[in-house]
Design a protein around this motif. Sequence first.
Motif, PDB file in Angstrom:
ATOM      1  N   GLY A 336      23.162   5.611  -6.082  1.00 30.37           N
ATOM      2  CA  GLY A 336      24.427   5.193  -5.467  1.00 30.37           C
ATOM      3  C   GLY A 336      25.501   4.952  -6.508  1.00 30.37           C
ATOM      4  N   CYS A 341      26.683   6.314  -1.527  1.00 25.44           N
ATOM      5  CA  CYS A 341      25.559   6.152  -0.596  1.00 25.44           C
ATOM      6  C   CYS A 341      25.083   7.483  -0.010  1.00 25.44           C
ATOM      7  N   VAL A 345      21.249   6.788   1.359  1.00 23.47           N
ATOM      8  CA  VAL A 345      20.958   6.932   2.791  1.00 23.47           C
ATOM      9  C   VAL A 345      21.152   8.392   3.227  1.00 23.47           C
ATOM     10  N   PRO A 385      28.546  -2.209  -1.298  1.00 26.15           N
ATOM     11  CA  PRO A 385      27.830  -3.365  -0.738  1.00 26.15           C
ATOM     12  C   PRO A 385      28.575  -4.685  -0.948  1.00 26.15           C
ATOM     13  N   VAL A 390      22.284  -5.912  -1.263  1.00 24.90           N
ATOM     14  CA  VAL A 390      21.871  -4.725  -0.504  1.00 24.90           C
ATOM     15  C   VAL A 390      21.658  -5.134   0.963  1.00 24.90           C
ATOM     16  N   PRO A 393      26.818  -2.817   3.823  1.00 24.34           N
ATOM     17  CA  PRO A 393      26.411  -2.166   5.075  1.00 24.34           C
ATOM     18  C   PRO A 393      24.980  -1.624   5.090  1.00 24.34           C
ATOM     19  N   ARG A 397      23.075   0.602   7.984  1.00 24.26           N
ATOM     20  CA  ARG A 397      23.275   2.009   7.595  1.00 24.26           C
ATOM     21  C   ARG A 397      21.953   2.769   7.632  1.00 24.26           C
ATOM     22  N   GLU A 443      28.687   1.641  -6.061  1.00 26.18           N
ATOM     23  CA  GLU A 443      27.831   0.495  -6.388  1.00 26.18           C
ATOM     24  C   GLU A 443      28.441  -0.434  -7.438  1.00 26.18           C
TER      25      GLU A 443
HETATM   26  S1  SF4 Z   1      23.537  -0.356  -2.133  1.00 24.60           S
HETATM   27 FE1  SF4 Z   1      23.772  -0.056   0.107  1.00 24.60          FE
HETATM   28  S2  SF4 Z   1      25.715   1.041   0.349  1.00 24.60           S
HETATM   29 FE2  SF4 Z   1      25.048   1.295  -1.796  1.00 24.60          FE
HETATM   30  S3  SF4 Z   1      23.882   3.201  -1.859  1.00 24.60           S
HETATM   31 FE3  SF4 Z   1      22.391   1.560  -1.578  1.00 24.60          FE
HETATM   32  S4  SF4 Z   1      22.186   1.435   0.670  1.00 24.60           S
HETATM   33 FE4  SF4 Z   1      24.057   2.581   0.296  1.00 24.60          FE
END
Ligand code: SF4
Length: 456
Positions: A336, A341, A345, A385, A390, A393, A397, A443
Amino acid sequence: MDLSIFDIFKIGIGPSSSHTVGPMKAAYDFVSRVDRISRIENVARVEVDLYGSLALTGRGHGTDRAVLLGLSGENPEEIVAESIDAKVGQIRADKKLALLGRHNITFEEPTHLRFNDKISLPFHPNGMRFAAFSSDGNQILQQAYYSIGGGFIQRENETRGQDSQANRKSGPYVFRSAAELLSIAAKQNLPIWRIVLENEHAWRTPQEVQSGLDRIWNTMNACIDRGLRTEGILPGGLGVRRRAAKLARKLRQESGKDPLIAMDWVNAYAMAVNEENASGGRVVTAPTNGAAGVVPAVGRHYESFVERANHEGIYRYLLTAGAIGMLYKRNASISGAEVGCQGEVGVACSMAAGGLVAAHGGTNDQVEYAAEIGMEHNLGMTCDPIGGLVQIPCIERNAMGAVKAINACRVAMREGGDHKVSLDQVIETMYRTGLDMQSGYKETSLRGLALHTIEC
Ligand code: SF4
């Protein structure tokens, strides 16, 4: 390709593969090397610097705690999650840390562990530097590390990762892209999951592969079950309430009345995993901790709601999802901090979509198509975030990603697999899009939801 399915699915602890698992492994690697160069008993002082995204969101992600544990000789796969608070609490109360569990040194924060949030190391946003000194002040070893996503680490100036794949010989089927994978599978007349399995058999006995897959699946399920029965407020100070257990209770009462109840359960499974992850519990990277809920939720949905589901289908699911994860790891990024993300995800959604096609017995072309859809509609998704935790969202998500993966599988399986954008093209697009993204959306918690939402 020298990646194994067990590099993609790794058992660890929450809340973050790049900010918790990676730093713990790096700290452990560092003290182990020091011990080999000059016995650990010769160390009088250790200093740790965290940079870039690790410094900006490391506190919320437990990077400092992970470093203390790694220096103490703990590793993410084996540490008992319930023991972490006590261990870290003891180190902080005593201001003493036992390197590799056997040699006590004074360790105070921030003197010996520093968050350098204005500086980034050159190779990757998740940089850290360790230095060990003897009692006469001489430096024994100094080493920078990068946590490059999904719990993978890399030492500075070394091109290969420090993980187990570094010295692995190639399996019988070497593929770098989805096109190569499809071509090999067509030539061998094998499904994708069999290609991955044959490679695994080059590195482990069939019994080891099977028990490894069972261990991964059992850990994923145990995580769902713990999340479905645990209530309360998540740690970190945001005051986020756990919702999965309450949702599951409601669903058990409603069972049978709502035609979309399976979707509600998928939401509950995914949120259960990510609530466990947010509380520092035992999870499986899939491909990361932040995205750890998607693959288990879709697999559990298959087991619970698909009429002809069986355990072999779960093997097909994991092996195929793992192959897709390898393509992203090899050709783009699952960090991230590097690509937003969409690399966490988004990749998890793509993996689960393709894997689910395989579980259902779909064709290789349909697997590729579903995986492509799973990413195409996550392109551009940022990582922002709130509070560097974490939680928001991330938890919801994962639920959205899991539902999208099931939908992608359905779209692909209703068609033959013929489509315009290939999986390789969407992987490349995701990577380029990630590189174009401003760092505030990767991030650092400097933009997006993290900026525009008031913490309370
Ligand atoms: S910290 Fe949260 S918003 Fe960032 S990549 Fe991981 S799951 Fe996605």
